[in-house]
Write an enzyme that holds these catalytic residues in place. Sequence first.
Site: not given
Lengths: 392, 93
Positions: A197, A350
């Site tokens: 998530c 990232c």
Amino acid sequence: MSLPPLVEPADSLTVDEVRRYSRHLIIPDVGMTGQKRLKNAKVLVVGAGGLGSPALLYLAAAGVGTLGVIDFDVVDESNLQRQIIHGVCDVGRPKAESARDAIAEINPYVTVVLHDERLDTDNVMAIFAGYDLIVDGTDNFATRYLVNDACVLLGKPYVWGSIYRFDGQASVFWAEHGPCYRCLYPEPPPPGMVPSCAEGGVLGVLCGSIGSIQVTEAIKLITGIGEPLAGRLMIYDALEMTYHTVRVTKDPECAICGENPAITELIDYEEFCGVVSEEAAAAAAGSTISAKDLAAMLDAGDDIFLVDVREPNEYEIVSIPGATLIPKGEFTSGAALERLPQDKRIVLHCKSGARSAEALAVVKNAGFYDAVHVGGGILAWINQVDPSLPAY
Amino acid sequence: MSVLVRIPTILRSYTGGAAEVTASAGTLRDVIAALDADYPGLGGRILDDGGKLRRFINVYVGEEDVRFAQGLDTQVSEGARVSVIPAVAGGTA
């Protein structure tokens, strides 16, 4: 398949409790006996986060007598979009303590037991032993397999829920009466294949949709009413607004609850689930730079090609100046490689370093031997280099 | 002439966001091959490199998990509904 009540009734309810729980007491299926069972019940909620927040609030309001909360994390501002047990004044506090205070405010008759620690193979059996039922709202595969295996070994029911973006799943795993989590998902996905998530996002209210299913099932098991979700998987699609169930079969070959179980004690769950894949770990070894290193390279005007491997919407939220967006999926498919210059050093990043490590493995395999990735990703950049940028 | 296939959120990037797509009836192997032809890459998310169902993805024909039926040889008859259910771990810390 109905099951007998999990918990024996408490001796009595006080006058105050009768007043408080009157809307339960007048439901014939619950009644005084059901409410006394709830009062006597000991429920552990693993994680006071997205699913744990509504689960704890409703379990407390319902009159579950003892609630255990296990969480080692502290409340962060980005939690408040969905973790409704915590408030603005709780930011920076331990989640377990914040949850305890919220529960006391809703129902002072609940005894709250705090476990302000990380659940692991050393403490799980002792902690779980004190509870009738486990409600799981953690955020990673390693903990879920740990919780499942401990529940199977201890014979406890495991009320499971999971969410991602707009999709939710819920079930009851109880090896004595049906399948366990490993019967449904024998193995976790390889790291990097299924985003968490934190990487993929989640609609906040989805926590309420799935957390309330988990509480419903916990109450049914404790009081022995209705048809438990054991042997069925509830699948909720918020965009389509559909709920449907599929059957979950007890697997005779299940590694822990099957006829000849290979697992008879707890295992190393980090290793079983792999935090990052072996290839990524190998690629990242010796080829990981810090956010400060990257800042120094940019300041010195080094001839590098900085690639952000996150998704476009993440790039839109915040990005490192000069980074080119090429999502990780294009590395997995190989499409990204032709966009990489041969004459510059490739630097990947990232959000927190896991996806860029996976992409780094692909890049190195393709012959870009001096490529590196930024450990800790853009979160480290924000933390160490430019705190004016928003973290997410 | 066709079967309905439910695509989970996590794989909808392959189907242009579609939650439900159609394929022609046949064995599950045929259905997945047809899906991969229409939506390149989708098959590889359901099957591993050896062409077997990935262990962390469950495929249901109707309400039945095909792992407990005939696996990829399970017949998907016209009008049947195929659901692809991946393991997700999110509970959001």
